[in-house]
Every structure is written in C-alpha cells, then in structure tokens.
Design an enzyme around this catalytic site. Structure first.
Site, short mmCIF file in Angstrom:
data_model
loop_
_atom_site.label_atom_id
_atom_site.label_comp_id
_atom_site.label_asym_id
_atom_site.label_seq_id
_atom_site.Cartn_x
_atom_site.Cartn_y
_atom_site.Cartn_z
N TYR A 245 0.87 -1.18 0.00
CA TYR A 245 0.00 0.00 0.00
C TYR A 245 0.91 1.23 0.00
O TYR A 245 1.70 1.42 0.92
CB TYR A 245 -0.93 0.00 1.22
N HIS A 277 -4.01 -2.64 -8.22
CA HIS A 277 -5.22 -3.37 -7.84
C HIS A 277 -6.37 -2.44 -7.50
O HIS A 277 -7.48 -2.59 -8.00
CB HIS A 277 -4.92 -4.28 -6.64
N HIS A 278 -6.14 -1.47 -6.62
CA HIS A 278 -7.16 -0.45 -6.37
C HIS A 278 -6.50 0.81 -5.82
O HIS A 278 -5.35 0.79 -5.35
CB HIS A 278 -8.29 -0.95 -5.45
N HIS A 348 -2.97 0.34 -3.92
CA HIS A 348 -2.69 -1.05 -3.55
C HIS A 348 -2.05 -1.73 -4.76
O HIS A 348 -2.70 -1.91 -5.80
CB HIS A 348 -3.98 -1.76 -3.16
N HIS A 427 -16.92 -1.42 3.72
CA HIS A 427 -15.56 -1.50 4.23
C HIS A 427 -15.48 -2.33 5.51
O HIS A 427 -16.23 -2.10 6.47
CB HIS A 427 -15.03 -0.09 4.52
N HIS A 429 -12.06 -4.76 7.66
CA HIS A 429 -10.64 -5.15 7.58
C HIS A 429 -10.56 -6.63 7.19
O HIS A 429 -11.43 -7.13 6.48
CB HIS A 429 -9.94 -4.83 8.89
N MET A 502 -13.52 -3.37 11.41
CA MET A 502 -14.47 -2.30 11.13
C MET A 502 -15.71 -2.90 10.46
O MET A 502 -15.66 -4.00 9.93
CB MET A 502 -13.86 -1.24 10.21
#
Length: 633
Positions: A245, A277-278, A348, A427, A429, A502
């Site tokens: 990241y 990737h994103h 990412h 979202h 984790h 989260m």
C-alpha cells in the site's frame, strides 16, 4: 428505431391522404389494416432487439480486466439484464494446452464452477465442469457455460462463451450483485481428459476479483467549463513483494476556490494494468494547516502520524471499474473555505510474482467544474463505531455484528424531503466476509441499500447503485457485517488497526446535510456485565478491574461455547450507544446513550425460486473445438 417507426407511419398516412377521393372504402380499410399490422410488426422487431441486450460479437465489450499479473489472460464481458446472461470473452495471448476459468466463493479451486478448454495433443475440447473439495474436476451434466466461438487472432486465442446468472444447477455459482472471485489456470501440458487435469500441479493459476454485474448508468451531460486534475504517484518503484500500500500527499493550488467534482476515472501506467489493484483519494482534515509531503509505503514506520487524519474519501477505484459519474443535480465539493488543500493518494499494488524494477505513476483523474450544481453531494458513515467493545471471538466461521443509524437520529438530522443515496462503499478489515445495509421504515424492511455476499477487504470501490434509494426522517439504516476468524487464536476487537475490525458503509448521497456519521456500538455498561458473568460461570478469572482495557478483558475470556453464545445474544438485544454526529464531530442534541436496538417487525422476503427439482441427467461429452484462424481485415 422508434423514430423510424414514426417516420413510416407518417409516410403511410401522407400516402393515404394523397389517394383520389374516388378510391373505394374497402381499399382504404385495407391500407389502414396493412399500415397497422406493419407497424405492429416493426414494433415487435424493436421489442425483440431490445430484449436481446447487447450482442458482444458485434458491439464489443464494455468491461475488461487482466486475469493474471503478466497480462497473458484478458477477460472482457457484457451483461444482458433482460436475458439474465453474461457474455464472456477470454483472450489467451500465449495459448499452450488450455485454460481453466471460473468462479468460487472465496477464490479457491475447491468447490468451483469452471469452464475448461483443454487439448490431448491432437484435438481441443471445451466443457462446463465443477471441482470437489479435493480440487478434482468433474464434467457437469448440465452444460451451462455455452461456447459461442473459439478462434485464433493476431493477438492470440479468442474464446467467447456465455452463462446465465442463475442456472438452478447446485454445482454452479450463482452470479449476483457484489464481488465475484474469478479463478484461472493455464495448462502447460496435454491431458487425455478433463478428469486428468491436476489443479494442484498447475504452475500458472490465481484469482481476480471483479464486480461482474455492473449497474446500467445514464451518463449525465458534462459542462463546458470542465477541468481535470490528476492525483498520481511520482515514478514509484513497485516493491518486489506481493502486497504494497503506497501513500502519496498532493496539495491543491493556493487559494483554490470551491468546485464540484462531477466525475473521475483511473490513470494506469501502461504495462501495470495487472498490478495496480485499487486506488483511493482521501481529503485531509481541515483543522490542520499543513501535512508532511510523504511519498512511501503506508505501513512504514517513517510515515508521519498526521496522515492518519486524511480519511475523507473523494474517489475510489478498483480493478475492472469504469469511470464514476455523479448524478446530474449533484457534485462533490472540494476547495474553498473550510476545505483542506491536502489530499492523500493510496495505491494497492498486487505483485504476486514479485516482479522487480517496475515503475509506476498511476493515480486518479478528477473532473471538476466551477459551475456548481444545485446540490452538494455528501458522504455519510453508517455501521459500527471504531471501538474495541465490538469484538469477534477467535475460531468463528460466521460471526455477525450490526451497527444502526436509528430513527431518532434520522428524524432529527435529515430534511423533510429526505436524502437520495446513489452510491456506496462497503468496508471492513481482514476478517470481513459479507456486508449488507438495509433500509427500514416503521419497523418494516423496505429495501436493500447495498449488499455484498462475497465481500473481500482486498477489493473495495465506490459502487453506483442500480437505483437511487431515498431515506426519509424516521427511517432506520441497519448495516450488518459477517466475519471469519477461523485462523485467529485471540479475540478481534474493533479499531483502526489492520488486525482490528471495522463495519462501515460510506454512502454517497445528496443533498448534503450536517449528519456525517450515524453509527452505534454496544453500551459499555452491559459489556461489563458480560465480563462479570464470564467470571461467575468459568473457573478461569477474567480481569474486570477498572484499569484493565476492554481489549485486555476480551483477550482473557476463555472462548467456550457458553461465552460465545452469550456474547452473540448480548450484541443482539443490549442497548446501544448512538453516534449521531455532525461533520465537526459534535453530537446532535439529545440523549444518545443506552438507546434501544431498533425493532424489525417485518423482514424482506427472499425472491421465490423458479427452479424445478433436479433430475438425474445422463453423462455428457465435451464440445470438440476447432481453433480456426480468422483472416486479418
């Protein structure tokens, strides 16, 4: 086509008016009847064409993604909602002895639904197959991957086939909204049969995550004063490790006035399409005058702590996603008074082959205008507060936590005409497996705002909704996350850390209101009662002394079935602490502690299945494939 039909009818009417008055009445009736039935015929042709959806063989493909990191397999697809089908095209740039392509629940080759092309060295075959728990392949008696064509092109082998969303075959994957885990493999040697393929021995195999069922969105007109700004990494050397990241801080020009972002799209460095990737762009908190100009790994110890205050999402893109458009009446405000001029880009990089020496300057291109639209778009957080009082025991396959945006909060904070949700970003984790937000009104579940039954924390994007969802004052928004902690030995508590958890839905809506966060957590007093109960019914002591943190208390719980079941029940019925917050992080006026959990009196019904009982089907043979070359035009 509708215009052609109208033109035809007008011409026929004009011709009738030009007929001599002496024409007999019978002839006129015959002409009227002819005109009518011809018009009906044309209308039926238009209707049939419309219902067929896009023909990918003639009109090209709307969506495209590289399946493997080297870009040897390129997947393209189109969707026909009227026919409930997906048309796939796989371009194999270096064909050896075949490929495997398919879908599975989490991206493994166990219990997968597959389309397989293989060669025995003399001839090539295509078949619909499935794999068992041991990754052994079996021919599916119900051949639902339908081969359309296979031919060699200048770029490689083009394999075109289709699959229905739902096939009523228990061995097939149900294609539905949300994330789909695609799997692939490359055969490097000839095999005598489908059953002889050894999946575990494949050297080239992997997974790719996409949103297959994209919504059909009308692209709004763009203004004449449209400008662009690129938030891009600066010649990053991609680390030779599987996951990175990367964080980069960019600053807006001095005295940058208020604008509306009305569109954004990815900018990918050529050659890195399979590695980027994103990406996300975050705006930093306005209460800090400066932010360090950092350019490095997001998990580095050298990363300034202040970058953690850059969390307001401006844009998010994931592999396979298209450009993102705001509704015609709304734009996302940035710049001007009260807005930070600092933005954080997070990329990412997924580099499973650990390639070295790759350089990257990818990012996101924002399209913005000074011609402000009627409404500011807003972003609101739904779900659970980031607190350790919400925890998942270790060793759980399916553990559910729910956060609420209560009727009391929406009644106080939303305008009488409501707000209109047009996009959503889910979202969690690392242990998150599914996320769902449901809208309820007066106790009755009305509709699903967003759902992802195959959610992956490694694939997050802002997704346009198929239809705008309107939330009125007094409505309830319930966000539920499902977790899997089978590989963990200690409780996973809520929090900001990547090993913590989260449960969030960032909803994008308009018109913007003061309400920025509408989330909940269990009442702390009731959680302390749980720890006291654990102490009473277990031989091992759980420290509940005031100086011990909630995280430490969860770490000392012996996770037997009793303690697990009691915690699950506690989360279902115990009063909640509501966070009904303005953008300034100040609560709306009112009492928000020990609030009752919103009651649901009527749940949404699952659509009835139209599948008939499965009959025993006779064995089938694979399709013989002739890989003809297509002459270049």
């Amino acid at each position: 086509m509708t215009q052609s039909l109208l033109f035809y009818l007008r011409m026929q009417t004009a011709r009738m008016k030009q007929k001599p008055k002496t024409s007999c009445l019978t002839l006129k009736l015959r002409e009227v009847a002819s005109m009518y039935f011809t018009g009906v015929a044309i209308f039926l042709v238009i209707l049939v064409v419309a219902l067929q959806g896009t023909d990918p063989r003639e009109n090209g493909f709307l969506y495209r993604v590289s399946l493997d990191p080297q870009g040897l397999l390129e997947l393209s697809w189109n969707i026909s909602y009227p026919l409930q089908e997906v048309h796939f095209q796989i371009l194999v740039k270096e064909l050896k002895y075949g490929i495997l392509f398919g879908m599975s629940d989490r991206g493994g080759f166990q219990n997968a639904d597959l389309a397989v092309l293989w060669s025995d060295g003399r001839q090539s075959y295509f078949a619909d197959a499935w794999s068992d728990q041991d990754e052994r392949l079996h021919m599916d008696p119900q051949q639902n991957y339908r081969l359309i064509s296979a031919h060699q092109t200048a770029e490689g082998l083009s394999l075109l086939f289709k699959r229905a969303f739902s096939t009523c075959d228990p061995k097939d994957y149900l294609i539905e909204d949300g994330t789909v885990h695609l799997i692939y493999g490359i055969l490097e040697k000839p095999v005598p049969s489908l059953q002889a393929i050894n999946v575990s021995a494949l050297l080239w195999k992997g997974l790719q995550r996409v949103q297959l069922l994209k919504p059909i969105i009308r692209i709004p007109p763009l203004p004449g004063d449209l400008k662009t700004m690129e938030i891009r990494a600066v010649d990053v050397e991609i680390p030779s490790q599987e996951t990175t990241y990367w964080c980069f801080i960019q600053e807006l020009p001095e005295d940058f006035p208020k604008h509306h972002i009305i569109m954004y799209e990815p900018v990918i460095t050529e050659g890195n399409e399979a590695i980027v990737h994103h990406m996300e762009v975050f705006q930093c908190a306005a209460n800090f005058n400066t932010f360090p100009h950092y350019n490095g790994p997001c998990d580095s110890k050298m990363k300034p702590e202040r970058l953690n205050y850059c969390r307001h999402v401006l844009a998010a893109w994931a592999m396979g996603a298209q450009a993102f458009y705001y509704p015609e009446d709304a734009g996302l405000a940035f710049g001007g008074p009260g807005s930070s001029k600092f933005m954080r880009l997070e990329i990412h990089y997924h580099n499973p082959l650990e390639l070295k020496g790759r350089r990257d300057s990818s990012g996101i291109r924002l399209y913005y205008t000074a011609s402000l639209r009627p409404y500011n778009a807003g972003i609101m957080e739904l779900g659970l507060v980031y607190t350790p009082v919400m925890a998942i025991p270790p060793g759980e396959r399916h553990f559910q936590l729910t956060g609420y945006c209560t009727d009391k909060c929406t009644q106080l904070a939303l305008p009488p005409s409501g707000i209109h949700i047009f996009a959503s970003q889910l979202h969690t984790h690392l242990t998150g497996r599914s996320v769902e937000t449901v809208l309820s009104r007066e106790g009755r579940e009305e509709e699903i705002v967003n759902i992802d039954k195959h959610y992956s924390p490694h694939f997050q994007e802002i997704r346009m909704l198929k239809k705008i969802v309107t939330v009125f004052p007094g409505d309830v928004l319930r966000t539920t996350c499902m977790y899997n902690t089978e590989d963990r030995t200690k409780a996973t508590v809520g929090g900001f850390g990547i090993m913590e958890e989260m449960c969030v839905n960032y909803i994008h809506y308009y018109p913007q209101t003061e309400l920025e966060l509408c989330k909940s957590a269990i009442d702390l007093g009731y959680l302390h009662r749980y720890f006291n109960l654990v102490n009473r019914f277990n031989n091992e002591d759980v420290c509940t002394c005031p100086e011990t943190s909630v995280t430490e208390q969860f770490a000392s719980v012996p996770w037997n079935s009793f303690n697990r079941d009691v915690l699950k029940s506690l989360y279902d019925f115990a009063p909640i602490s509501m966070h009904c917050n303005k953008s300034s992080a100040v609560l709306f006026p009112g009492e928000w502690e020990r609030q009752p959990v919103p009651k649901t009196t009527e749940i949404l019904q699952e659509p009835e299945s139209s599948c008939e009982p499965n009959l025993v089907r006779p064995p089938v043979s694979p399709t013989l494939v002739k890989l003809n070359k297509v002459p270049l035009k």
